[in-house]
Design an enzyme around this catalytic site. Structure first.
Site, short mmCIF file in Angstrom:
data_model
loop_
_atom_site.label_atom_id
_atom_site.label_comp_id
_atom_site.label_asym_id
_atom_site.label_seq_id
_atom_site.Cartn_x
_atom_site.Cartn_y
_atom_site.Cartn_z
N ARG A 139 -2.16 -8.11 -17.02
CA ARG A 139 -2.54 -6.72 -16.72
C ARG A 139 -3.39 -6.61 -15.46
NH1 ARG A 139 -2.36 -3.49 -21.60
NH2 ARG A 139 -4.20 -2.33 -21.02
N HIS B 52 10.33 9.12 16.44
CA HIS B 52 9.37 10.22 16.63
C HIS B 52 7.93 9.73 16.61
CE1 HIS B 52 12.62 13.07 16.58
NE2 HIS B 52 13.09 12.43 15.51
N GLU C 248 11.27 1.00 -2.32
CA GLU C 248 10.98 0.01 -3.35
C GLU C 248 10.97 -1.40 -2.75
OE1 GLU C 248 9.73 -0.16 -6.06
OE2 GLU C 248 10.44 -1.98 -7.05
N CYS D 274 -7.73 -4.07 -17.23
CA CYS D 274 -8.67 -4.43 -18.28
C CYS D 274 -7.90 -4.78 -19.56
CB CYS D 274 -9.65 -3.34 -18.63
SG CYS D 274 -10.68 -2.83 -17.28
N TRP E 51 -11.22 -5.20 -14.64
CA TRP E 51 -10.70 -4.86 -13.31
C TRP E 51 -11.72 -3.88 -12.75
CZ3 TRP E 51 -8.83 -0.60 -10.55
CH2 TRP E 51 -8.02 -0.89 -9.45
N GLU F 186 3.32 -5.89 -1.90
CA GLU F 186 2.38 -6.12 -3.00
C GLU F 186 2.30 -7.58 -3.40
OE1 GLU F 186 3.33 -4.21 -6.74
OE2 GLU F 186 5.45 -4.42 -6.37
N ASN G 47 -12.35 -0.36 -21.91
CA ASN G 47 -11.27 -0.11 -20.96
C ASN G 47 -11.26 1.40 -20.72
OD1 ASN G 47 -8.97 -0.13 -19.46
ND2 ASN G 47 -7.58 -0.65 -21.14
N GLY G 48 -11.24 1.80 -19.44
CA GLY G 48 -11.24 3.23 -19.12
C GLY G 48 -12.35 3.55 -18.14
N LYS H 45 7.76 -3.90 -2.85
CA LYS H 45 7.88 -5.22 -3.48
C LYS H 45 7.34 -6.27 -2.52
CE LYS H 45 8.36 -4.65 -6.57
NZ LYS H 45 8.37 -3.70 -7.64
N LYS I 215 -1.33 -4.41 -14.00
CA LYS I 215 -0.01 -4.04 -14.50
C LYS I 215 -0.01 -2.63 -15.07
CE LYS I 215 4.26 -4.89 -15.64
NZ LYS I 215 5.22 -4.76 -14.51
C1 F6R Z 1 5.01 -1.99 -8.37
C2 F6R Z 1 4.63 -1.45 -9.66
C3 F6R Z 1 3.83 -0.20 -9.67
C4 F6R Z 1 4.17 0.66 -10.90
C5 F6R Z 1 3.19 1.83 -10.99
C6 F6R Z 1 3.49 2.71 -12.18
O1 F6R Z 1 5.78 -3.15 -8.50
O2 F6R Z 1 4.91 -2.01 -10.69
O3 F6R Z 1 3.98 0.54 -8.50
O4 F6R Z 1 5.48 1.10 -10.80
O5 F6R Z 1 1.88 1.35 -11.11
O6 F6R Z 1 3.36 2.01 -13.37
P1 F6R Z 1 4.05 2.50 -14.68
O7 F6R Z 1 5.53 2.43 -14.46
O8 F6R Z 1 3.58 1.56 -15.75
O9 F6R Z 1 3.60 3.91 -14.92
#
Ligand code: F6R
Length: 588
Positions: free
Chosen positions: A27, A487, A464, A2, A73, A471, A97-98, A468, A583
């Site tokens: 975001r 297993h 990670e 949002c 969102w 997503e 937002n929230g 990547k 984001k």
């Molecule tokens: C993946 C990604 C997310 C963030 C997670 C935490 O690429 O960016 O998994 O790492 O949402 O976000 P922050 O770091 O802003 O607390």
């Protein structure tokens, strides 16, 4: 998650609002809307889908005096035109937002009192609450100082009242809100990029602060309704940080910025190969690292470093679980919160929990002035600059490097490790430019499922790499400890299954290679990111340099990111804004 942008200005009100709103697209959102006052009357326009759908309904030349806008969102109710913000009840129009946790109970009470609701949102209920309180008090400051007694959950609001059409009111609790201040007008937004086209002067609102914004004045009040002063800050990073600078995507631009990020961290946090300006963790017996997503995977690497160099028992927890599990908070524990945005609701809640138990808290955060940065006892900034692509790259690497510095501070390895980190910027540039990622991405692009396999630190890196890939490319992917596969999960493997292995840790690579052979024997083709030169376990290889146990794991981060990026590009995905993602995840 949002975005909110309000503007009270003397000219180009709709244009300035929309420029701000577009700068918050990163975001993540699924609908957008605007409400503005023209000739003393409120106009509300909202549309599902990308902002361009809203723009197609807008007249930029409408002579508006103030306006509030929103990218939504979806949480409560589908992502459609009706549920999009702004919402109006009585005299009150709001964007939010929230999450209002008690909206259902409130809704039933308000319905009994005659309020009718057109949407499934919690926001429309909050709007009715504000309208009702305003009817009782006939004063917006008194109304806003009371809403905390009624609304449970988190909120940042921009509010217009039909009775006061030259003013935007705002209040926040656990969701960010900043004020942008300029000679031509003032803005009220959820993040700094939204105001940079009119000003670099901003004020960060604290929880429960109330703001009253007109085109020529901004006033602040505390939760008791008493007028207060707030510090005006200046944002001095260049506007370049929020443009693509010629790159196809923000993600690629941000990967390319990683060498500079490492140099900047070394500059700020080291001197003569010693760590400086970094918190001392050695007085603690236990460390809990708490974070979400990639930040928690950086935390896993941090655990490896802290246990290895600082010899302190460390556990890593997902913030969404931490709050609800049994925690043994004793006074020798340090809780480290890692967050790029500094606004992640679960991480913020975990921080508050630790503080309630009088446990020391250290935040490793990228965004200055964010809630987590301000609420933790101590903070280390990761200095990665604004990250726009939803999938984190440079901020993740920065978190890993900061954790490494935290672990080696005042140890005998400190000098040598910093010497090693200094080699990383050139290696990053080399790895971005040297490999034909496209060729290897082609091997993965039509896969439905992929396993990332590794052991020890290579497994943490795989977590990670796998996130990547999934997503941004929407290919189902999971990271596995290579030895664990047999297993149960190896039954999934056949010639169509994608396998990426990460092999940098020589102390355990023989075992990993045996596991990879087991996978090959079942027909899967193996892509390996490794520093082992003469190997016979992979079908496709990205070969990184072989230095030592400190540098080797760090070398694979950029190749993993570039591989995921190239797969998503071949599949034509919306790389910077993957579907369903935000984001900054400001809901629990
Ligand atoms: C993946 C990604 C997310 C963030 C997670 C935490 O690429 O960016 O998994 O790492 O949402 O976000 P922050 O770091 O802003 O607390």
């Amino acid at each position: 998650m949002c975005g909110i942008v309000g503007y009270a200005g003397r000219k180009n009100v709709i244009k300035n609002i929309m420029t701000g709103l577009k700068s918050l697209e990163y975001r993540g959102y699924d609908s957008s809307g605007i409400a503005y006052i023209k000739d003393g009357k409120i106009n509300i326009i909202k549309k599902a889908g990308p902002i361009k759908n809203l723009e197609s309904k807008l007249n930029y030349n409408d002579d508006a005096s103030i306006g509030i806008s929103h990218t939504r969102w979806a949480t409560h109710g589908r992502a459609d035109d009706i549920n999009a913000h702004p919402h109006k009840q009585g005299k009150i129009t709001i964007v939010h937002n929230g999450i209002i946790e008690n909206y259902d109970t409130l809704k039933k009470e308000l319905e009994k009192e005659g309020y009718e609701f057109k949407t499934s949102t919690d926001t429309e209920v909050a709007c009715a609450v504000i309208d009702k309180l305003y009817k009782e008090t006939n004063d917006m400051i008194s109304t806003l100082s009371k809403i905390n007694e009624v609304l449970k959950g988190s909120y940042a609001f921009n509010i217009i009242n039909d009775d006061i059409p030259d003013t935007i009111f705002g209040i926040r609790k656990d969701s960010p809100l900043i004020v942008g201040i300029s000679n031509d007008g003032n803005m009220l937004a959820s993040d700094i990029p939204a105001v940079l086209h009119i000003t670099n002067k901003y004020v960060v609102l604290d929880n429960y602060d109330i703001v009253v914004l007109k085109d020529d004045s901004v006033k602040y009040y505390d939760r008791q309704g008493k007028e207060i002063n707030k510090e005006i800050k200046e944002y001095n990073n260049s506007l370049d940080t929020i443009s693509k600078n010629g790159y196809d995507h923000f993600m690629l631009k941000e990967i390319n910025e990683e060498s500079e990020v490492v140099k900047k961290i070394l500059n700020i946090y080291t001197e003569d190969n010693h760590v400086k300006n970094i918190y001392d963790i050695r007085k603690y017996k236990n460390i809990d690292i708490v974070a979400c997503g990639s930040a928690s995977f950086a935390g896993q690497i941090g655990k490896y470093y802290i246990e290895k160099y600082a010899n302190i028992r460390t556990n890593v927890y997902y913030a969404s679980e931490y709050r609800y599990q049994r925690n043994f908070f004793d006074k020798d524990t340090l809780v480290i919160l890692i967050s790029q945005s500094g606004e992640t609701a679960d991480t913020l809640a975990a921080l508050k929990l630790a503080k309630e138990h009088n446990i020391d808290t250290l935040a490793i955060v990228n965004r200055r002035d964010s809630s987590i940065a301000r609420e933790a006892d101590s903070v280390i900034y990761t200095e990665a600059g604004i990250e726009i692509a939803v999938a984190t790259t440079k901020a993740y690497l920065a978190q890993v490097i900061i954790l490494l510095l935290l672990a080696i501070k005042d140890t005998k390895e400190e000098y040598k490790v910093i010497e090693d980190i200094k080699l990383l910027p050139n290696l990053i540039t080399k790895y971005i430019n040297e490999y034909d990622y496209n060729a290897i991405a082609n091997v993965l692009k039509d896969k439905e499922h992929v396993f990332y396999l590794g052991r020890g630190i290579d497994f943490y890196l795989s977590m990670e790499g796998s996130l990547k890939l999934k997503e941004i490319s929407y290919i189902h992917s999971e990271a596995f400890q290579a030895g664990e596969l047999k297993h149960g999960s190896i039954s999934l493997i056949d010639e169509d299954f994608g396998v990426v292995s990460v092999v940098t840790d020589k102390s355990i690579s023989d075992k990993t290679i045996s596991n990879l052979k087991e996978v090959s024997a079942r027909g899967a083709k193996i892509i390996t990111i490794t520093n082992i030169k003469d190997e016979n376990f992979s079908d496709y290889k990205i070969e990184v340099d072989d230095y030592n146990e400190v540098l080797n794991p760090l070398t694979v981060i950029v190749p993993m990111q570039m591989l995921a990026y190239n797969v998503a590009k071949l599949r034509g995905c919306d790389i910077d804004k993957p579907r369903n993602l935000a984001k900054s995840v400001t809901v629990e």
